[in-house]
Scaffold this motif. Structure first.
Motif, PDB file in Angstrom:
ATOM      1  N   LEU A 150       0.831  -1.211   0.000  1.00  0.00           N
ATOM      2  CA  LEU A 150       0.000   0.000   0.000  1.00  0.00           C
ATOM      3  C   LEU A 150       0.860   1.254   0.000  1.00  0.00           C
ATOM      4  O   LEU A 150       0.608   2.205  -0.745  1.00  0.00           O
ATOM      5  CB  LEU A 150      -0.915   0.008   1.237  1.00  0.00           C
ATOM      6  CG  LEU A 150      -2.252  -0.728   1.138  1.00  0.00           C
ATOM      7  CD1 LEU A 150      -2.919  -0.772   2.502  1.00  0.00           C
ATOM      8  CD2 LEU A 150      -3.162  -0.036   0.134  1.00  0.00           C
ATOM      9  N   ASN A 151       1.882   1.249   0.826  1.00  0.00           N
ATOM     10  CA  ASN A 151       2.774   2.401   0.912  1.00  0.00           C
ATOM     11  C   ASN A 151       3.511   2.641  -0.400  1.00  0.00           C
ATOM     12  O   ASN A 151       3.637   3.775  -0.872  1.00  0.00           O
ATOM     13  CB  ASN A 151       3.771   2.184   2.058  1.00  0.00           C
ATOM     14  CG  ASN A 151       4.739   3.320   2.216  1.00  0.00           C
ATOM     15  OD1 ASN A 151       5.881   3.252   1.760  1.00  0.00           O
ATOM     16  ND2 ASN A 151       4.305   4.397   2.853  1.00  0.00           N
ATOM     17  N   ILE A 158      -0.236   6.579   1.608  1.00  0.00           N
ATOM     18  CA  ILE A 158      -0.786   5.752   2.681  1.00  0.00           C
ATOM     19  C   ILE A 158       0.403   5.228   3.468  1.00  0.00           C
ATOM     20  O   ILE A 158       1.112   4.319   3.015  1.00  0.00           O
ATOM     21  CB  ILE A 158      -1.629   4.584   2.135  1.00  0.00           C
ATOM     22  CG1 ILE A 158      -2.835   5.121   1.357  1.00  0.00           C
ATOM     23  CG2 ILE A 158      -2.099   3.684   3.273  1.00  0.00           C
ATOM     24  CD1 ILE A 158      -3.729   4.040   0.786  1.00  0.00           C
ATOM     25  N   PRO A 159       0.680   5.790   4.637  1.00  0.00           N
ATOM     26  CA  PRO A 159       1.860   5.388   5.410  1.00  0.00           C
ATOM     27  C   PRO A 159       1.798   3.924   5.819  1.00  0.00           C
ATOM     28  O   PRO A 159       0.718   3.311   5.885  1.00  0.00           O
ATOM     29  CB  PRO A 159       1.798   6.305   6.649  1.00  0.00           C
ATOM     30  CG  PRO A 159       0.898   7.421   6.266  1.00  0.00           C
ATOM     31  CD  PRO A 159      -0.084   6.861   5.292  1.00  0.00           C
ATOM     32  N   TYR A 160       2.960   3.391   6.120  1.00  0.00           N
ATOM     33  CA  TYR A 160       3.054   1.990   6.535  1.00  0.00           C
ATOM     34  C   TYR A 160       2.152   1.707   7.728  1.00  0.00           C
ATOM     35  O   TYR A 160       1.455   0.686   7.762  1.00  0.00           O
ATOM     36  CB  TYR A 160       4.512   1.672   6.871  1.00  0.00           C
ATOM     37  CG  TYR A 160       4.735   0.308   7.472  1.00  0.00           C
ATOM     38  CD1 TYR A 160       4.768  -0.831   6.668  1.00  0.00           C
ATOM     39  CD2 TYR A 160       4.910   0.146   8.848  1.00  0.00           C
ATOM     40  CE1 TYR A 160       4.983  -2.087   7.216  1.00  0.00           C
ATOM     41  CE2 TYR A 160       5.129  -1.106   9.402  1.00  0.00           C
ATOM     42  CZ  TYR A 160       5.155  -2.217   8.587  1.00  0.00           C
ATOM     43  OH  TYR A 160       5.365  -3.454   9.133  1.00  0.00           O
ATOM     44  N   TRP A 161       2.131   2.620   8.691  1.00  0.00           N
ATOM     45  CA  TRP A 161       1.367   2.367   9.905  1.00  0.00           C
ATOM     46  C   TRP A 161      -0.136   2.305   9.623  1.00  0.00           C
ATOM     47  O   TRP A 161      -0.867   1.538  10.253  1.00  0.00           O
ATOM     48  CB  TRP A 161       1.676   3.402  10.984  1.00  0.00           C
ATOM     49  CG  TRP A 161       1.194   4.805  10.703  1.00  0.00           C
ATOM     50  CD1 TRP A 161       1.881   5.804  10.087  1.00  0.00           C
ATOM     51  CD2 TRP A 161      -0.083   5.348  11.056  1.00  0.00           C
ATOM     52  NE1 TRP A 161       1.116   6.947  10.021  1.00  0.00           N
ATOM     53  CE2 TRP A 161      -0.089   6.703  10.613  1.00  0.00           C
ATOM     54  CE3 TRP A 161      -1.205   4.858  11.702  1.00  0.00           C
ATOM     55  CZ2 TRP A 161      -1.191   7.538  10.792  1.00  0.00           C
ATOM     56  CZ3 TRP A 161      -2.305   5.691  11.884  1.00  0.00           C
ATOM     57  CH2 TRP A 161      -2.289   7.020  11.440  1.00  0.00           C
ATOM     58  N   VAL A 162      -0.601   3.097   8.665  1.00  0.00           N
ATOM     59  CA  VAL A 162      -2.017   3.056   8.298  1.00  0.00           C
ATOM     60  C   VAL A 162      -2.344   1.703   7.648  1.00  0.00           C
ATOM     61  O   VAL A 162      -3.379   1.083   7.927  1.00  0.00           O
ATOM     62  CB  VAL A 162      -2.377   4.214   7.343  1.00  0.00           C
ATOM     63  CG1 VAL A 162      -3.809   4.058   6.815  1.00  0.00           C
ATOM     64  CG2 VAL A 162      -2.220   5.545   8.047  1.00  0.00           C
ATOM     65  N   GLY A 163      -1.439   1.224   6.769  1.00  0.00           N
ATOM     66  CA  GLY A 163      -1.633  -0.078   6.146  1.00  0.00           C
ATOM     67  C   GLY A 163      -1.696  -1.197   7.160  1.00  0.00           C
ATOM     68  O   GLY A 163      -2.518  -2.113   7.051  1.00  0.00           O
ATOM     69  N   VAL A 381      -0.299  -6.766  15.129  1.00  0.00           N
ATOM     70  CA  VAL A 381      -0.213  -5.355  14.723  1.00  0.00           C
ATOM     71  C   VAL A 381       0.926  -4.659  15.464  1.00  0.00           C
ATOM     72  O   VAL A 381       1.716  -3.907  14.869  1.00  0.00           O
ATOM     73  CB  VAL A 381      -1.554  -4.638  14.978  1.00  0.00           C
ATOM     74  CG1 VAL A 381      -1.381  -3.120  14.867  1.00  0.00           C
ATOM     75  CG2 VAL A 381      -2.606  -5.126  13.985  1.00  0.00           C
ATOM     76  N   ILE A 382       1.042  -4.897  16.755  1.00  0.00           N
ATOM     77  CA  ILE A 382       2.107  -4.274  17.546  1.00  0.00           C
ATOM     78  C   ILE A 382       3.484  -4.719  17.060  1.00  0.00           C
ATOM     79  O   ILE A 382       4.382  -3.905  16.852  1.00  0.00           O
ATOM     80  CB  ILE A 382       1.926  -4.606  19.039  1.00  0.00           C
ATOM     81  CG1 ILE A 382       0.677  -3.913  19.590  1.00  0.00           C
ATOM     82  CG2 ILE A 382       3.157  -4.180  19.841  1.00  0.00           C
ATOM     83  CD1 ILE A 382       0.281  -4.355  20.990  1.00  0.00           C
ATOM     84  N   ALA A 389      10.641  -6.895  11.980  1.00  0.00           N
ATOM     85  CA  ALA A 389       9.483  -7.489  11.306  1.00  0.00           C
ATOM     86  C   ALA A 389       9.324  -6.982   9.877  1.00  0.00           C
ATOM     87  O   ALA A 389       8.446  -7.458   9.151  1.00  0.00           O
ATOM     88  CB  ALA A 389       8.208  -7.191  12.093  1.00  0.00           C
ATOM     89  N   GLN A 390      10.148  -6.030   9.462  1.00  0.00           N
ATOM     90  CA  GLN A 390       9.932  -5.379   8.179  1.00  0.00           C
ATOM     91  C   GLN A 390      11.010  -5.725   7.150  1.00  0.00           C
ATOM     92  O   GLN A 390      11.238  -4.976   6.201  1.00  0.00           O
ATOM     93  CB  GLN A 390       9.877  -3.859   8.407  1.00  0.00           C
ATOM     94  CG  GLN A 390       8.747  -3.434   9.332  1.00  0.00           C
ATOM     95  CD  GLN A 390       8.838  -1.984   9.771  1.00  0.00           C
ATOM     96  OE1 GLN A 390       9.294  -1.125   9.027  1.00  0.00           O
ATOM     97  NE2 GLN A 390       8.396  -1.714  10.996  1.00  0.00           N
TER      98      GLN A 390
END
Length: 493
Positions: A150-151, A158-163, A381-382, A389-390
């Protein structure tokens, strides 16, 4: 936010709305039982079973991770689709056995089967713990992969955190709402959607790279990606993980419980090599290797190669990129939904109900299961916000596969070897996990990967321990195998 990003959001909303409506429809048929919530009332037919099994295993790992790995490693990575074909063999050999035992004894989880056969809760606890630990990395990449796509496709709008939040909140909601039936129905829609999208992408890459001469053109640019560069033991590690975890991971095991009949599993085994294996894997190979074609994928580097597909559409008309985002999200959701549901079933059935409140009503078990899904979603999510994790998707998921296969020797007892002993099964799982951890944590001189080394040690401990044990085969062990023999081969045998 630019116009293309608005279009991406609109297409994504339409896609998620369709999935939501499917979940609503499925929820109307739900019953307040654990059989229904986790296993769709053991009523999945062939078509839905094929689609949910494939969609639950091939995910962002395929659309993003495998494509990136083919770009970085070339044809060496062909061990992935080659091993995927044997999934059909495992379904044929073990699927009906797991189905029969699940149906006869009302098993919900692999742990139910293991404790019944071996007569010790230790077997249940170990296979449950290993199952959950193995699922966590694979669940994680669904959220991170979807958020990264998405980012990338919205050029950061759309920032990573929103995705991450979109993926987590939506998946947690629909799984809680519709359970196993909703996951299976949704997987059928999503599996067809991202499967045919992947086929279309492969054909597009072939056409854009020169058509029938596409691979000849790659010879002139990066010939090394068309050469097997060795590292047999690295491929063995990946192949064993992918090949065996297909039926050993808890959410895949429970697909066998969910089948309406063993005939559905037999039919699924015939389709699996073509749809769930070769189509998914070969298309990923075409895209990854042909991405080396000069100027085909803008701004492509080794570091961002897991995002080849989003990068390819970054300069294309927005509608195409928007459809790709929906396909990647479909791939992610169609995997994590079953994994969340399975993890919840392990926690509730194998831990809480078994050791804390065994007299709980079916309705209460179901509601606690829903709450557990929400809690697990929050945890994933956390964790998705931590840097570790990325990274590349394949190495992260490969860890989950390597962990999951450490239970293989122990589960062969109830399925094919009546003389297996409980202590040997328990210690084989402990030894396999300990070996895997040591190889991965320490700088060991062995050339085997952690998963392979662990599996070898676990097998030695299991077989050796069972043969050396003076304990006799129990009545329930005879009952398991006599029942399997009669169900599979008839009384006369």
């Amino acid at each position: 936010m630019v116009g293309s990003s608005y279009l991406t959001v609109i297409v994504l909303v339409v896609f998620l709305t369709i999935l939501f409506l499917i979940s609503i429809k499925a929820s109307r048929s739900n019953k307040a039982t654990t059989d229904d919530f986790y296993l769709a009332n053991r009523g999945l037919g062939t078509i839905v079973l094929v689609m949910t099994t494939g969609a639950s295993f091939f995910s962002t790992w395929t659309l993003l991770g495998a494509v990136g790995n083919f770009y970085r490693d070339g044809v060496w990575f062909m061990g992935f689709p080659a091993w995927a074909v044997v999934h059909a063999i495992f379904i044929w050999i073990f699927g009906a056995r797991i189905w029969y035992l699940g149906k006869k004894y009302g098993f919900i989880t692999p742990g139910d089967l293991m404790e019944k056969f071996y007569g010790t809760p230790k077997a249940r606890v170990l296979i449950t713990a290993i199952g959950i630990i193995g699922l966590l990395p694979v669940m994680l990449i669904q959220v991170t992969g979807g958020a990264q796509a998405l980012n990338s496709l919205t050029l950061g709008d759309i920032p990573y955190w929103v995705g991450v939040l979109i993926m987590g909140v939506f998946v947690g909601f629909i799984v809680t709402l519709s359970g196993g039936r909703g996951a299976a129905w949704g997987d059928t829609f999503m599996g067809l959607f991202f499967g045919f999208t992947l086929i279309g992408l492969a054909l597009t890459f072939i056409y854009q790279s020169g058509g029938v001469t596409a691979f000849n053109n790659i010879v002139d640019v990066t010939p090394e990606v068309l050469t097997n560069h060795g590292n047999f033991f690295g491929m063995l590690e990946l192949a064993l993980g992918l090949g065996l975890s297909f039926w050993l991971m808890p959410h895949m095991w429970q697909k066998f419980y969910s089948a309406s009949t063993p005939t559905s599993l037999a039919k699924m085994s015939m389709v699996t090599p073509f749809w769930n294996s070769w189509v998914m894997a070969i298309c990923a190979m075409f895209i990854g290797i042909l991405a080396h074609t000069p100027d085909l994928v803008p701004n492509l580097t080794q570091e961002n190669s897991d995002n080849i597909i989003p990068l390819f559409f970054s300069d294309a008309p927005p509608i195409f990129g928007s459809i790709i985002v929906a396909a990647i999200v479909a791939a992610a959701i169609s995997t994590i939904n079953s994994q969340l549901l399975s993890s919840a079933s392990l926690i509730v059935t194998d831990i809480y109900v078994r050791f804390v409140n065994p007299e709980m009503s079916e309705k209460k078990k179901t509601w606690i299961g829903r709450g557990t899904v929400i809690g697990l979603t929050g945890l994933i999510v956390i964790v998705a916000f931590f840097p570790f994790a990325q990274g590349f998707l394949v190495p992260i998921s490969e860890l989950g596969y390597s962990i999951s296969i450490q239970v293989l020797p122990a589960v062969l007892g109830p399925l094919v070897w009546r003389k297996a002993k409980a202590s040997a099964a328990v210690w084989s799982m402990v030894a396999g996990m300990a070996t895997l951890a040591l190889v991965n944590i320490l700088d060991t001189p062995i050339i085997l990967g952690g998963g392979t080394a662990g599996l070898i040690v676990a097998t030695i401990v299991f077989v050796g321990g069972s043969l050396l044990s003076k304990k006799t085969t129990t009545a329930i062990q005879h009952e398991f195998h006599d029942g399997l023999k009669e169900a599979l081969y008839g009384k006369e045998n």
